[in-house]
Design a protein around this motif. Structure first.
Motif, short mmCIF file in Angstrom:
data_model
loop_
_atom_site.label_atom_id
_atom_site.label_comp_id
_atom_site.label_asym_id
_atom_site.label_seq_id
_atom_site.Cartn_x
_atom_site.Cartn_y
_atom_site.Cartn_z
N ASN A 227 40.77 18.46 94.90
CA ASN A 227 40.51 17.03 95.00
C ASN A 227 39.89 16.45 93.73
O ASN A 227 39.75 15.24 93.61
N ALA A 228 39.48 17.32 92.80
CA ALA A 228 38.78 16.83 91.61
C ALA A 228 39.39 17.29 90.30
O ALA A 228 39.49 16.52 89.35
N ALA B 214 42.44 9.29 89.20
CA ALA B 214 42.12 7.96 89.72
C ALA B 214 40.75 7.92 90.38
O ALA B 214 39.91 7.06 90.06
N GLY B 215 40.50 8.84 91.30
CA GLY B 215 39.22 8.89 92.00
C GLY B 215 38.25 9.86 91.36
O GLY B 215 38.40 10.25 90.20
N PRO C 265 39.18 15.21 84.69
CA PRO C 265 39.97 15.73 83.56
C PRO C 265 40.05 14.81 82.34
O PRO C 265 40.58 15.22 81.30
N ILE C 266 39.55 13.60 82.45
CA ILE C 266 39.80 12.60 81.40
C ILE C 266 39.20 12.97 80.05
O ILE C 266 39.91 12.97 79.03
N PRO C 267 37.88 13.27 79.92
CA PRO C 267 37.31 13.47 78.58
C PRO C 267 38.00 14.57 77.77
O PRO C 267 38.34 14.37 76.59
N TYR D 178 33.22 22.73 91.14
CA TYR D 178 33.94 21.68 91.86
C TYR D 178 34.94 20.97 90.94
O TYR D 178 36.10 20.77 91.30
N ILE D 179 34.51 20.58 89.74
CA ILE D 179 35.43 19.84 88.86
C ILE D 179 36.43 20.76 88.17
O ILE D 179 37.43 20.30 87.62
#
Length: 809
Positions: A218-219, A224-225, A80-82, A212-213
């Motif tokens: 889990n993603a 963090a991961g 999720p960061i960008p 998946y993302i």
């Protein structure tokens, strides 16, 4: 006047044919090498220069606490960061995520055509707002906006459709799961870039890493991961990346502090310019800029050696022009006009050498391309560069090579010259000696570098990796059907006489392991958890690869029992936990995730082995047996080394009878290991060949100088022979001067070479020791070359009849 100077220049060339040929050959070789290496460097610097507003483009990288994670930097971030950074910070004009597809290759199908393609990615629709791609079909703006859309490279379009348009046609792509029907919304022309991509699918598509993302718990919201997502941003004009780094880490803390605490890791984000990724990325451990510096140094040294030859021979034969200069000065010639004349003569030699060097470049370019792995050609993009390089080389070479001879020869005093009292001064002799020392100093440094690089590559090829890669056939399981058929494939393979053992894995040796998990021991928590890479393997994997078990037991064929939390770890993992390998057996390891606690048990510890390149350190690895046999990505068969082609043919027939939706493909494990060093091997060959050329140029100059020295000392040699000196004594006398110069060059060059090679070896986790034999061999080689070079002229001079040389005395 110019025509007169030109005539004199050509007359001098003809009058001293031997020296002229040596000068022209040396300069031609030197300039040709410079041009070839300049074309290589220019090609390297073209990478990613096509992106618009390149200075505003950055990749978001991750910095970890090295003592916890086992590695310190990654060129990727959590999913999720960008896009969150884009929403939160107005300084970011555009952002996009680029994610590798599951599996190293993807199956593409169109009608009766079926083949695999690697270098495939899933990307956001904003990708083309950040990075620039030249579209030849479709438009980039909304090419990936819809689900199940794909943008393909021109090479794939030609492979699928020939000369027909590809736009709006549908193709089936299998990315490690079930096939998905994709609509082609664009075709782009590949450019030189760090991002070698054959196609991009929309992140909104079904299945694969895109889904998946987006949807996997889990993603999708993990800060963090799951640090496997490439994040790229375009800064709004006028903003500083340093100021932005502080703000992006504030956003990371805002949304990710709880996740990092839960996972037991600490990380920060930083920005890396896109223009630096290919050449000088510390994150990706790219050595290309170091190699470029090395190549530029070699090119400069070669040109300097050629110029030194010219200067040495020009000043050495100055006595033959002393009378001419004296008469010209008596007739009223000014020193300035003499300098221009002699510089003009040097320019004539350089111009001839340039013409020959261009011919040499045209002839050698195909061979050079094969050697370097490039596809350099003359086109509109580099013809200006090539022409400019030629002009600059001509001027620089002419000035460097001709300046000292011009100023030196023009300084002769006419009275001294015409009275016959002119002799070469000591300064000129010392300069020539200094230049010879400089030549051999360069040659010895290059020779040491060549030997060290060659030894390092041999060391990496021959080093015990901790496993046996010989005669291991790797068959990728790229489709859902192939994965489901693994057990039947294994059963059939084990029936073959040529097959010794069969197993499977998610990540075979020679590849990076992307799955990871942080474990802590009894009494600990996620704050002191150790991050380990996770690799799914089947029973028999360790035994087949000869990975040594140092404690506990291997996995058994009882999948049901071993898949319930049993783990095998490597020695480095045990060391990270602070426990001896034998004491780790039966040890409980725990992992917390989203409020749940998961328990595991260590049943075995294996010796460390190199999963990836020898440039990388060994990191903690945990092996596990998956619950289902269809969770492997690669089947590995250990076979009899004899009759490999027949064995492969039998495996292919068996594959075709079992798997209907995927073509058969295979690689050999030892070949995969060696492919990690292909670029290093290419650079090593370039350095070796061009170092050899530098030594040839050095020898040419030394030969010319020894020839001149022998000619000057003919009468002295005649007297010595009359006084009883033998041929070996005279040869020793003439060679001694050059050997002293080479020894002096060695004394200066050895520490320089040691420092340079020490710096180069820092990039390797495992390196060859710099022992004295390398420098001794280089020094002895230089002395041997010097002696062989001067021996012919020494023998010729020593064998001359003294009656002929002394008849007029």
């Amino acid at each position: 006047m110019f025509r007169n100077y030109l005539k004199i220049a050509f007359r001098n060339l003809v009058r001293t044919k031997a020296y002229s040929i040596i000068n022209i050959c040396g300069l031609s070789l030197g300039v040709a090498c410079c041009l070839l290496l300049a074309l290589y460097v220019e090609d390297e610097f073209q990478y990613d220069r096509h992106h618009e507003r390149l200075s505003d483009l950055y990749r978001i990288d991750t910095q970890f606490e090295a003592n916890v994670v086992g590695f310190d930097k990654l060129g990727s971030v959590s999913p999720p960061i960008p896009m969150t950074l884009k929403d939160e910070l107005p300084e970011i004009e555009a952002a996009a995520r680029i994610v590798p597809t599951f599996g190293s290759a993807n199956l593409i199908q169109y009608e009766d055509k079926k083949f695999y393609e690697s270098n495939a990615f899933v990307a956001d629709s904003t990708l083309f707002d950040v990075l620039t791609f030249e579209f030849i079909e479709g438009t980039p703006k909304k090419a990936l906006a819809d689900a199940n859309t794909v943008v393909i490279a021109e090479s794939i379009a030609r492979k699928l459709f020939g000369s027909e348009p590809a736009l709006d046609k549908s193709i089936l792509i299998t990315q490690g799961g079930t096939p998905v029907n994709y609509k082609i919304t664009g075709v782009y022309k590949p450019q030189k870039s760090f991002l070698e991509a054959n196609f991009f699918t929309s992140v909104m598509s079904e299945g694969g890493s895109g889904e998946y993302i987006r949807k996997n718990e889990n993603a999708a919201n993990e800060w963090a991961g799951q640090n496997f997502v490439g994040g790229y941003i375009k800064l709004a004009p006028g903003h500083s990346p340093k100021d932005l780094e502080k703000k992006i880490n504030e956003v990371l803390v805002k949304y990710g502090s709880e996740d990092m605490k839960a996972l037991g890791i600490t990380k920060t984000l930083f920005l890396e310019p896109v223009k630096d990724i290919y050449l000088r990325s510390h994150v990706d451990k790219s050595q290309r800029i170091t190699y470029i510096y090395t190549i530029v140094s070699i090119a400069s040294f070669i040109l300097i050696l050629a110029c030194i030859n010219f200067m040495n021979l020009s000043t050495a034969k100055a006595t033959k022009r002393a009378a001419e200069i004296g008469i010209r000065k008596v007739m009223g010639a000014f020193r300035g006009s003499l300098i221009r004349q002699i510089l003009g003569e040097a320019m004539v030699v350089v111009a001839i050498s340039i013409v020959i060097s261009v011919i040499l470049v045209l002839v050698a370019l195909p061979v050079f391309n094969e050697l370097s792995g490039k596809a350099i050609s003359f086109n509109q993009g580099n013809v200006v560069f090539f022409g400019t390089a030629l002009l600059i080389l001509m001027v620089i070479t002419g000035l460097i090579a001709g300046s000292y001879p011009a100023f030196y020869i023009s300084s002769f005093q006419p009275a001294t010259v015409l009275k016959g009292k002119f002799t070469m001064n000591k300064t000129s002799g010392r300069l020539r000696q200094g230049l010879v020392v400089l030549q051999f100093m360069v040659a010895i440094v290059l020779g040491c570098g060549m030997l060290v690089i060659s030894r390092q590559l041999s060391f990496m090829k021959d080093k015990d990796l901790g496993f046996n890669p010989e005669a291991k056939i790797i068959v990728p399981l790229r489709t859902a059907d192939a994965k489901k058929k693994y057990e039947s494939l294994r059963t059939e393979l084990e029936k073959m006489n040529a097959v010794k053992a069969v197993s499977a894995t998610g990540y075979p040796p020679g590849s990076n392991i992307f799955n990871d998990m942080a474990f802590y021991r009894e009494g600990g928590n996620m704050d002191n958890a150790i991050l380990n890479r996770i690799n799914n393997i089947d029973a028999g994997y360790m035994e087949m690869l000869d990975i040594k078990l140092i404690a506990g037991r291997p996995f058994t064929t009882n999948r049901l029992a071993d898949s319930k939390g049993n783990l095998i770890i490597n020695r480095t993992s045990a060391k990270k936990f602070g426990v001896e390998p034998k004491k780790m057996i039966g040890e409980k390891l725990y992992f917390d995730w989203q409020g749940k606690n998961y328990a595991f048990q260590v049943v075995g510890v294996v010796e460390d082995y190199n999963q990836t390149s020898l440039k990388d350190p060994i990191i903690p690895i945990v092996f596990q047996i998956p619950e289902k046999a269809d969770e492997y990505s690669y089947l590995i068969a250990s076979v009899n080394p004899s009759g490999l082609s027949q064995t492969v043919s039998q495996i292919e027939d068996m594959w075709k009878s079992q798997v209907s939706d995927a073509p058969f493909e295979y690689t050999f494990l030892d070949d995969n290991i060696q492919k990690q060093y292909l670029e290093d091997e290419r650079i090593s060959k370039i350095i070796t060949y061009f170092t050899a050329i530098a030594i040839i140029i050095c020898s040419l100059g030394l030969y010319g100088l020894s020839s001149f020295m022998a000619e000057r000392r003919l009468k002295e040699i005649g007297v010595r022979k009359v006084m009883g000196a033998s041929v070996p004594q005279i040869m020793g006398m003439m060679s001694r001067e050059f050997v002293k110069l080479v020894l002096l060059a060695f004394v200066i060059a050895a520490p320089l070479a040691w420092y340079a090679m020490t710096q180069w070896l820092q990039a390797f986790e495992y390196k060859v020791p710099l022992d004295i034999s390398i420098f001794t061999f280089a020094g002895l080689g230089a002395i041997t070359i010097a002696l062989l070079t001067v021996s012919y002229e020494s023998l010729k001079a020593a064998s001359t009849d003294p009656a002929r040389t002394l008849r007029n005395e």
